[in-house]
Design a protein around this motif. Structure first.
Motif, PDB file in Angstrom:
ATOM      1  N   SER A 166       0.811  -1.218   0.000  1.00 19.71           N
ATOM      2  CA  SER A 166       0.000   0.000   0.000  1.00 19.71           C
ATOM      3  C   SER A 166       0.844   1.267   0.000  1.00 19.71           C
ATOM      4  O   SER A 166       0.343   2.349  -0.264  1.00 19.71           O
ATOM      5  N   SER A 167       2.140   1.128   0.304  1.00 16.98           N
ATOM      6  CA  SER A 167       2.994   2.312   0.331  1.00 16.98           C
ATOM      7  C   SER A 167       3.516   2.676  -1.052  1.00 16.98           C
ATOM      8  O   SER A 167       4.142   3.706  -1.235  1.00 16.98           O
ATOM      9  N   GLY A 168       3.304   1.824  -2.018  1.00 20.76           N
ATOM     10  CA  GLY A 168       3.818   2.066  -3.360  1.00 20.76           C
ATOM     11  C   GLY A 168       3.169   3.262  -4.035  1.00 20.76           C
ATOM     12  O   GLY A 168       1.988   3.523  -3.861  1.00 20.76           O
ATOM     13  N   ILE A 169       3.973   3.983  -4.821  1.00 16.89           N
ATOM     14  CA  ILE A 169       3.454   5.129  -5.568  1.00 16.89           C
ATOM     15  C   ILE A 169       2.871   4.647  -6.886  1.00 16.89           C
ATOM     16  O   ILE A 169       1.869   5.152  -7.366  1.00 16.89           O
ATOM     17  N   PHE A 170       3.530   3.663  -7.512  1.00 15.18           N
ATOM     18  CA  PHE A 170       2.909   2.969  -8.642  1.00 15.18           C
ATOM     19  C   PHE A 170       3.251   1.493  -8.528  1.00 15.18           C
ATOM     20  O   PHE A 170       4.192   1.103  -7.850  1.00 15.18           O
ATOM     21  N   TRP A 171       2.458   0.661  -9.195  1.00 17.77           N
ATOM     22  CA  TRP A 171       2.565  -0.779  -8.977  1.00 17.77           C
ATOM     23  C   TRP A 171       2.879  -1.558 -10.252  1.00 17.77           C
ATOM     24  O   TRP A 171       3.144  -2.734 -10.213  1.00 17.77           O
ATOM     25  N   ASP A 172       2.819  -0.908 -11.392  1.00 16.37           N
ATOM     26  CA  ASP A 172       3.062  -1.552 -12.673  1.00 16.37           C
ATOM     27  C   ASP A 172       3.199  -0.438 -13.698  1.00 16.37           C
ATOM     28  O   ASP A 172       3.099   0.740 -13.372  1.00 16.37           O
ATOM     29  N   ASN A 173       3.427  -0.791 -14.939  1.00 18.45           N
ATOM     30  CA  ASN A 173       3.623   0.233 -15.963  1.00 18.45           C
ATOM     31  C   ASN A 173       2.342   0.983 -16.311  1.00 18.45           C
ATOM     32  O   ASN A 173       2.403   2.102 -16.841  1.00 18.45           O
ATOM     33  N   ASP A 174       1.178   0.392 -16.034  1.00 17.08           N
ATOM     34  CA  ASP A 174      -0.071   1.130 -16.233  1.00 17.08           C
ATOM     35  C   ASP A 174      -0.163   2.282 -15.237  1.00 17.08           C
ATOM     36  O   ASP A 174      -0.442   3.422 -15.604  1.00 17.08           O
ATOM     37  N   SER A 175       0.063   1.976 -13.961  1.00 14.73           N
ATOM     38  CA  SER A 175      -0.004   3.040 -12.958  1.00 14.73           C
ATOM     39  C   SER A 175       1.168   4.006 -13.104  1.00 14.73           C
ATOM     40  O   SER A 175       1.047   5.193 -12.797  1.00 14.73           O
ATOM     41  N   LEU A 176       2.325   3.521 -13.626  1.00 16.82           N
ATOM     42  CA  LEU A 176       3.438   4.420 -13.919  1.00 16.82           C
ATOM     43  C   LEU A 176       3.029   5.415 -14.999  1.00 16.82           C
ATOM     44  O   LEU A 176       3.311   6.617 -14.899  1.00 16.82           O
ATOM     45  N   ALA A 177       2.355   4.916 -16.027  1.00 16.30           N
ATOM     46  CA  ALA A 177       1.901   5.801 -17.106  1.00 16.30           C
ATOM     47  C   ALA A 177       0.936   6.849 -16.576  1.00 16.30           C
ATOM     48  O   ALA A 177       0.989   8.023 -16.953  1.00 16.30           O
ATOM     49  N   GLY A 178       0.025   6.419 -15.683  1.00 14.54           N
ATOM     50  CA  GLY A 178      -0.915   7.364 -15.090  1.00 14.54           C
ATOM     51  C   GLY A 178      -0.208   8.407 -14.250  1.00 14.54           C
ATOM     52  O   GLY A 178      -0.546   9.600 -14.288  1.00 14.54           O
ATOM     53  N   LEU A 179       0.809   7.970 -13.497  1.00 11.55           N
ATOM     54  CA  LEU A 179       1.577   8.893 -12.666  1.00 11.55           C
ATOM     55  C   LEU A 179       2.339   9.894 -13.532  1.00 11.55           C
ATOM     56  O   LEU A 179       2.353  11.099 -13.258  1.00 11.55           O
ATOM     57  N   LEU A 180       2.953   9.404 -14.602  1.00  9.52           N
ATOM     58  CA  LEU A 180       3.703  10.291 -15.496  1.00  9.52           C
ATOM     59  C   LEU A 180       2.785  11.295 -16.187  1.00  9.52           C
ATOM     60  O   LEU A 180       3.182  12.438 -16.435  1.00  9.52           O
ATOM     61  N   ALA A 181       1.564  10.853 -16.501  1.00  7.43           N
ATOM     62  CA  ALA A 181       0.608  11.766 -17.134  1.00  7.43           C
ATOM     63  C   ALA A 181       0.365  12.986 -16.255  1.00  7.43           C
ATOM     64  O   ALA A 181       0.237  14.111 -16.753  1.00  7.43           O
ATOM     65  N   LEU A 182       0.321  12.768 -14.949  1.00  6.22           N
ATOM     66  CA  LEU A 182       0.103  13.880 -14.016  1.00  6.22           C
ATOM     67  C   LEU A 182       1.398  14.659 -13.792  1.00  6.22           C
ATOM     68  O   LEU A 182       1.396  15.889 -13.799  1.00  6.22           O
ATOM     69  N   GLU A 183       2.493  13.948 -13.592  1.00  6.20           N
ATOM     70  CA  GLU A 183       3.777  14.610 -13.325  1.00  6.20           C
ATOM     71  C   GLU A 183       4.216  15.480 -14.501  1.00  6.20           C
ATOM     72  O   GLU A 183       4.740  16.578 -14.317  1.00  6.20           O
ATOM     73  N   LEU A 184       3.998  14.974 -15.708  1.00  7.27           N
ATOM     74  CA  LEU A 184       4.479  15.672 -16.904  1.00  7.27           C
ATOM     75  C   LEU A 184       3.409  16.551 -17.526  1.00  7.27           C
ATOM     76  O   LEU A 184       3.599  17.084 -18.618  1.00  7.27           O
ATOM     77  N   LYS A 185       2.260  16.654 -16.828  1.00  4.78           N
ATOM     78  CA  LYS A 185       1.154  17.508 -17.295  1.00  4.78           C
ATOM     79  C   LYS A 185       0.750  17.183 -18.728  1.00  4.78           C
ATOM     80  O   LYS A 185       0.680  18.050 -19.609  1.00  4.78           O
ATOM     81  N   ALA A 186       0.501  15.913 -18.954  1.00  2.00           N
ATOM     82  CA  ALA A 186       0.086  15.458 -20.289  1.00  2.00           C
ATOM     83  C   ALA A 186      -1.346  15.895 -20.582  1.00  2.00           C
ATOM     84  O   ALA A 186      -2.143  16.138 -19.671  1.00  2.00           O
ATOM     85  N   ASP A 187      -1.659  15.983 -21.861  1.00  3.60           N
ATOM     86  CA  ASP A 187      -3.016  16.340 -22.288  1.00  3.60           C
ATOM     87  C   ASP A 187      -3.855  15.102 -22.579  1.00  3.60           C
ATOM     88  O   ASP A 187      -5.083  15.187 -22.648  1.00  3.60           O
ATOM     89  N   LEU A 188      -3.189  13.955 -22.744  1.00  2.00           N
ATOM     90  CA  LEU A 188      -3.907  12.717 -23.055  1.00  2.00           C
ATOM     91  C   LEU A 188      -3.016  11.528 -22.737  1.00  2.00           C
ATOM     92  O   LEU A 188      -1.801  11.569 -22.961  1.00  2.00           O
ATOM     93  N   LEU A 189      -3.642  10.471 -22.208  1.00  2.00           N
ATOM     94  CA  LEU A 189      -2.959   9.201 -21.963  1.00  2.00           C
ATOM     95  C   LEU A 189      -3.676   8.119 -22.764  1.00  2.00           C
ATOM     96  O   LEU A 189      -4.897   7.973 -22.655  1.00  2.00           O
ATOM     97  N   VAL A 190      -2.917   7.381 -23.581  1.00  2.00           N
ATOM     98  CA  VAL A 190      -3.485   6.272 -24.351  1.00  2.00           C
ATOM     99  C   VAL A 190      -2.870   4.980 -23.834  1.00  2.00           C
ATOM    100  O   VAL A 190      -1.638   4.819 -23.852  1.00  2.00           O
ATOM    101  N   LEU A 191      -3.722   4.067 -23.359  1.00  2.00           N
ATOM    102  CA  LEU A 191      -3.275   2.769 -22.864  1.00  2.00           C
ATOM    103  C   LEU A 191      -3.613   1.721 -23.926  1.00  2.00           C
ATOM    104  O   LEU A 191      -4.791   1.459 -24.190  1.00  2.00           O
ATOM    105  N   LEU A 192      -2.579   1.142 -24.543  1.00  2.00           N
ATOM    106  CA  LEU A 192      -2.788   0.151 -25.600  1.00  2.00           C
ATOM    107  C   LEU A 192      -2.872  -1.243 -24.992  1.00  2.00           C
ATOM    108  O   LEU A 192      -2.007  -1.657 -24.217  1.00  2.00           O
TER     109      LEU A 192
END
Length: 712
Positions: A166-192
């Motif tokens: 539960s202390s993890g900030i992200f748990w896999d590359n999906d949640s990493l992508a979501g975290l980066l979308a916020l950190e990098l102020k993305a306008d869109l995230l596409v999960l293939l």
């Protein structure tokens, strides 16, 4: 473009996450063809000026494949006969990362694109300095048109149970992508993914349907996930969790298939590809997707719980709504101003923009009217008649809600507030469809109002219909919806009346008249005519035709009225007599509702001629006579067959709040059920309650009827 895909026009920075199931084949080997197609899409977008960040999975799988091969090559026959030990995942990650990056570098180089590798762990993000440096590095790379490629550094990650930590900030590359979308102020995230998007059930189930727009309030508890993908750690559950997190933090997300060669480009073209996650998705989802019957039945269920509440609890809901409106006034103002600006840019008429605008003081005025409504006598369960049918057999006639109301209104967001308050006070469920030009205003008002409804009643008591295209489905539900109230153009009202078996209450036009008789007080006539026209020209109770007694054309009063109106900026048109006498443009039809600073003037012979004119050209809404002759006034008041008839008072008084009704759902020109401003009483019907002591009819042999009226 569909409003739900309009956000793509503002996309500049894009994060694409590709899963293990996309980059590998069924046998575990790399799907080089799909990777090549992915790189070609990213190259195309990069050349169009998009800033692309890629998050990729697959390194562990590639490393495992290579290490298995190397182990096989180096094994003896005896080794092969022994049980095979599972390879260390971190070793697989270390081997796979370099090989995978080399492949991406080769593919991008062939397309004349430069890429860069960034390996991260979740502990890195706990360091504020790291996060700042990461953003700066990515910003520099994007400025150079380099595509950064992110991957979780599984080789050195210290987490062993990513889904339990539960202390993890992200748990896999999906949640990493979501975290980066916020950190990098993305306008869109596409999960293939390896499927077209999010389905209502396992994609292999033929009854499962692709969900085009994810609505958290609807889908969160309804979706049944199948098995996760054959490879990787995440699966669809992880993608949905990451998508919801990013979307509700402000970054739109689309989950779509990575098997197609152009899905990312299609997403950016605004096409309905995959499943969209957006913080405003609940405002776009059509009633058809939610289900017209489901929406109506939910409102019906909530209304029954509302009726069962104690009177004081229903009153508190209204008071809470009034407080919520005032507390959110600045937010409501922002959304309303956006609607007004859009309407102005679209070239809408001034009358519509006037109705659309929530002017200063409007919200506080609405809150005040709701509090007045809350303090009125509870209309539900009011005993209207009490009768003793026979000894110890008592019949009561009581007031009760109609059930579920469907109200269709145009351009006036303040109407939503009034209608919702009246529905709650009268214990009715409510479905609302406002004009598209007030979409943002209606959405925020609906959100504020429903947030004040307690959970034991449910916020589905008041449903907001997304599109006019959804109305036909609702109009078929005569077994659930009890009354339709259209507030809008003649065309809209006529269409609804012709399309449903449900009773319809309302008016098509507001062609209101002021007749100035020959005995009128001059100053009073001026005041009333001016107020009726200019106080709020866009209102349905504003004067559209001024009728003047013929004698006033010779004594100067007519000219005084004309001058007063013109000085206030009112454009004048005339009937045959007035246009000739006053030299003003002749109107083509008296049956015309301006809803603006314009009106028609005509000269009539007497009060009876005025009545005949009103019956021939009016809309049975509100008509007024200005006269000092009470006999003439009574002729007018009894002779004009309109919902409201006034003597020496502006037509603008025809309003639910001004009548002391608290508010109104509209003004009805119908003759059945309710007429004029329709407040709480117009939203009620009656029911009968019979209390006995074991009586039976048995052919009326043993019943002695008394039918005696009892006191209430």
């Amino acid at each position: 473009m569909d409003p739900s895909r309009a956000f793509v026009t503002n996309v500049k920075r894009l994060i694409v996450k590709v899963g293990t199931a996309v980059v590998t084949r069924a046998d575990g080997r790399l799907a080089v063809g799909r990777l090549g197609a992915l790189c070609e899409q990213l190259k195309e977008l990069n050349s169009q000026g998009y800033e692309i960040v890629l998050v990729t999975s697959g390194a562990v799988g590639l490393g495992r494949q290579r290490l298995r091969y190397r182990k096989l090559v180096n094994s003896s026959l005896a080794d092969l006969q022994n049980p095979q030990v599972e390879l260390d995942g971190k070793a697989c990650a270390a081997v796979g990362q370099s090989s995978f990056m080399a492949l991406y570098d080769t593919l991008f180089s062939q397309l004349d694109v430069t890429s860069a590798q960034l390996l991260v762990t979740d502990t890195d993000f706990k360091n504020a300095s790291f996060r700042k440096q990461l953003s700066e590095t990515v910003k520099s790379l994007l400025a150079l048109k380099v595509i950064p490629i992110f991957n979780e550094n599984d080789a050195i990650s210290t987490r062993r149970a990513p889904y339990e930590d539960s202390s993890g900030i992200f748990w896999d590359n999906d949640s990493l992508a979501g975290l980066l979308a916020l950190e990098l102020k993305a306008d869109l995230l596409v999960l293939l993914s390896d499927v077209e998007g999010l389905y209502s059930g396992p994609p292999s189930d033929p009854n499962s349907k692709l969900i085009h727009t994810y609505v958290k309030e609807k889908h969160q508890g309804e979706i049944t996930f199948g098995d996760k993908s054959r490879l990787g750690r995440g699966g669809m559950t992880a993608k949905v969790n990451a998508a919801v997190c990013a979307a509700y933090a402000g970054v739109p997300v689309v989950i779509t298939s990575g098997y197609a060669t152009d899905n990312i480009i299609k997403v950016l073209q605004g096409k309905h590809i995959g499943t969209l996650f957006h913080q405003d998705a609940h405002l776009w989802t059509s009633v058809k997707e939610i289900g017209a019957r489901e929406l109506a039945v939910a409102a019906q269920d909530c209304s029954r719980r509302l009726q069962a509440m104690h009177s004081e609890d229903r009153r508190k809901i209204l008071l809470d709504i009034a407080d919520a409106l005032e507390a959110n006034e600045s937010l409501i103002k922002v959304e309303n101003e956006a609607d007004v600006a859009a309407a102005q840019d679209a070239g809408y008429e001034k009358s519509l923009i006037s109705r659309l605008s929530l002017k200063p003081g409007k919200i506080s005025g609405l809150a005040k009217s709701i509090r007045v409504l809350a303090d009125m006598e509870d209309p539900i369960g009011h005993v209207l008649k009490r009768t003793e049918l026979a000894n110890e057999l008592i019949l009561e006639k009581t007031s009760c809600p109609l059930g579920v109301l469907l109200v269709v209104f145009e351009s006036r967001p303040d109407a939503l507030v009034q209608i919702a308050a009246l529905a709650i006070r009268s214990g009715n469920g409510l479905l609302l469809k406002g004009g598209k030009e007030a979409k943002r205003s209606n959405a925020i008002l609906h959100r504020v109002i429903t947030s004040a409804i307690p959970n034991n009643i449910g916020d589905k008591l008041i449903g907001l219909v997304a599109s006019r295209e959804d109305i036909p489905d609702l109009l078929k539900l005569d077994d659930v919806i009890d009354l339709v109230i259209p507030r809008g153009s003649n065309k809209l009202v006529s269409q609804i009346k012709n399309s449903t078996k449900i009773p319809v209450l309302g008016h098509a036009d507001g062609i209101c008249h002021v007749y100035v008789d020959k005995s009128a007080n001059v100053d009073m006539a001026k005041l009333i005519a001016l107020d009726a026209k200019i106080d709020y020209p866009a209102a349905c109770n504003a004067m559209e035709t001024l009728l003047v007694h013929k004698d006033l054309s010779s004594n100067g009063l007519l000219n005084e009225l004309i001058v007063e109106l013109q000085q206030e900026g009112v454009t004048l048109y005339g009937g045959p007599r007035a246009s000739s006498l006053l030299n003003i443009p002749e109107i083509h039809s008296f049956h015309h509702e301006y809803n603006s600073m314009a009106c028609t003037i005509e000269i009539v012979d007497d009060v009876q001629a005025a009545i005949d004119h009103i019956h021939q050209h009016g809309s049975s809404h509100t008509d007024c006579i200005v006269t000092e002759n009470h006999e003439v006034a009574e002729i007018f008041l009894h002779g004009v067959d309109s919902a409201a008839v006034f003597h020496n008072a502006s037509t603008r008084f025809c309003d639910g709040a001004r009548f002391g009704l608290g508010a109104e759902v509209g003004i009805s020109t119908s003759r059945i059920h309710a007429r004029g401003p329709v407040g709480v009483e117009g939203l009620l019907t009656t029911r009968w309650t019979l209390r006995g002591s074991g009586q039976v009819v048995d052919g009326d042999k043993g019943v002695v009827y008394s039918h005696k009226d009892l006191s209430l």
